[in-house]
Design a protein around this motif. Structure first.
Motif, short mmCIF file in Angstrom:
data_model
loop_
_atom_site.label_atom_id
_atom_site.label_comp_id
_atom_site.label_asym_id
_atom_site.label_seq_id
_atom_site.Cartn_x
_atom_site.Cartn_y
_atom_site.Cartn_z
N GLY A 68 0.83 -1.20 0.03
CA GLY A 68 -0.03 0.00 -0.09
C GLY A 68 0.73 1.40 0.09
N GLY A 69 2.21 1.11 0.20
CA GLY A 69 2.94 2.41 0.38
C GLY A 69 3.78 2.54 -0.65
N THR A 70 3.65 1.79 -1.92
CA THR A 70 4.84 1.97 -2.95
C THR A 70 4.76 3.36 -3.78
N ASN A 71 3.50 3.98 -3.63
CA ASN A 71 3.26 5.08 -4.49
C ASN A 71 4.31 6.22 -3.98
N VAL A 72 5.13 6.03 -2.77
CA VAL A 72 6.05 6.86 -2.32
C VAL A 72 7.29 6.94 -3.20
N HIS A 73 7.50 5.58 -3.90
CA HIS A 73 8.79 5.40 -4.59
C HIS A 73 8.56 5.49 -6.08
N MET A 74 7.25 6.08 -6.33
CA MET A 74 6.84 5.88 -7.90
C MET A 74 7.96 7.18 -8.50
N SER A 75 8.36 6.89 -9.54
CA SER A 75 9.24 7.74 -10.40
C SER A 75 10.73 8.11 -9.79
#
Length: 387
Positions: A342-349
């Motif tokens: 659930g927390g992988t958006n923090v690593h996008m890009s």
């Protein structure tokens, strides 16, 4: 469970249309990370949206490409909007995804808003990941992730069999009565406190009495929490098949608001404000003390092995071990996500220190998934990463 051979037969038809393959997912949870990673690896993206929640994907992160197909802005090429997410399960909507050569990435919203029985038995879209492990995330299941952790010999917080046995700080785990994706968790250090808090939360409509009867009570691990975002590649030919892509931790409301208050102010709160909720509203990135990494990989290897033994073919692609670390630097796994965390958006890009160091480029979970699909296509091993 759908026979894997059936999915392999469907995905075989994708090879003749490699340039048309799309990566699709439910537009929620980690949808942006999945789409961003797909775009980085030059795939088109498809987001399945729910009416009233679609503008993030249909407007604000909509993709713009030049006449040659090169991305200029955004990450969502196509957004399909249904009244409810579970309309994706309708046979005609599934067929549209197959016709458009979509490889589907499951996330928590998929399994929360859609029937797990339907996903297992009737969802005939090639899914990158472990279809047969998705049910293990439900704590009410007999073979939940706790069952797998026990088989793997992995550490998790000790279970307290009944409320009357509470004699130290515990966490009571049960679903939120209203917020479908969230938790109605609360802490207690005695049976008396358990009764007082549970009755107050029932009265406030946060939890239900029925859910409380089936709640899991476990010893509270005092320490920081780390979500270990890992990846297992069944097609990696030479190097380690297990990877640590990143680490994140959560912002939780209203818990984080409580801990920012001085103790006298906490004690003066109104009755309905006293017990914090644990509703996740954001994430942040983290790294670990380097000497702890060996333990992380050991836990990951044990989990992978247990899934292969009891849920063949085992975990495929991303998974997340959600952990606490006690004062003696021991890890305890309190939750497992057998899919994108659930927390992988923090690593996008931007990726994460660990994934970037391993792959020598920005490597988020979303991009790692797309890269795995790209490699599987090149090696003609797409059947090994879909279920």
């Amino acid at each position: 469970m759908i026979d894997r051979k059936e999915i392999k037969e469907i995905v075989e038809g994708y090879y003749a249309h490699v340039d048309k393959i799309k990566i699709g997912t439910i537009a929620s949870h980690s949808g942006l990370d999945i789409c961003d990673g797909a775009v980085e690896e030059e795939f088109r993206t498809l987001a399945v949206c729910q009416a009233g929640r679609e503008k993030t994907y249909t407007e604000y992160f909509r993709a713009q490409r030049d006449p040659y197909g090169k991305i200029k802005r955004g990450i969502v090429d196509e957004a399909v909007v249904y009244k409810k997410y579970n309309e994706i399960l309708l046979p005609q909507n599934q067929q549209k995804l197959v016709d458009e050569k979509v490889l589907f990435i499951p996330n928590r919203s998929f399994t929360s808003y859609c029937s797990i029985d339907e996903i297992e038995d009737n969802f005939r879209v090639p899914m990158v990941g472990s279809r047969n492990l998705l049910r293990s995330e439900e704590r009410s299941e007999q073979q939940s992730y706790y069952w797998i952790l026990e088989k793997a010999g992995l550490p998790f917080p000790e279970k307290i069999e009944s409320p009357e046995e509470i004699n130290e700080l515990v966490m009571v785990k049960l679903p939120h009565a209203v917020k479908k994706l969230e938790r109605g968790f609360f802490t207690a250090s005695s049976y008396k406190e358990y009764v007082e808090k549970s009755e107050a939360l029932i009265k406030q409509g946060v939890i239900t009495r029925e859910a409380l009867e089936n709640a899991r009570i476990e010893r509270y691990i005092i320490g920081p929490v780390f979500n270990l975002d890992m990846f297992y590649s069944p097609i990696e030919p030479k190097m380690s098949k297990l990877e640590l892509l990143g680490v994140d931790w959560r912002f939780e409301t209203s818990l984080d608001g409580h801990v920012r208050l001085p103790a006298p102010q906490q004690m003066a709160l109104a009755p309905h404000q006293l017990t914090p909720e644990y509703t996740v509203c954001g994430h942040n990135s983290a790294t670990l003390r380097e000497s702890l990494l060996e333990k992380v990989f050991e836990m990951g290897e044990k989990y992978v092995k247990a899934t292969q033994e009891h849920y063949a073919p085992g975990i495929i692609g991303p998974f997340c071990l959600q952990t606490c670390v006690d004062k003696d630097l021991n890890f305890y796994i309190y939750d497992v996500a057998p899919r994108v965390g659930g927390g992988t958006n923090v690593h996008m890009s931007v990726g994460h220190s660990y994934g970037n160091s391993l792959w020598r480029r920005p490597m988020s979970t979303g991009r790692r998934l797309a890269f795995e699909i790209r490699r599987a296509l090149e090696l003609e091993k797409l059947d090994m990463i879909v279920t």
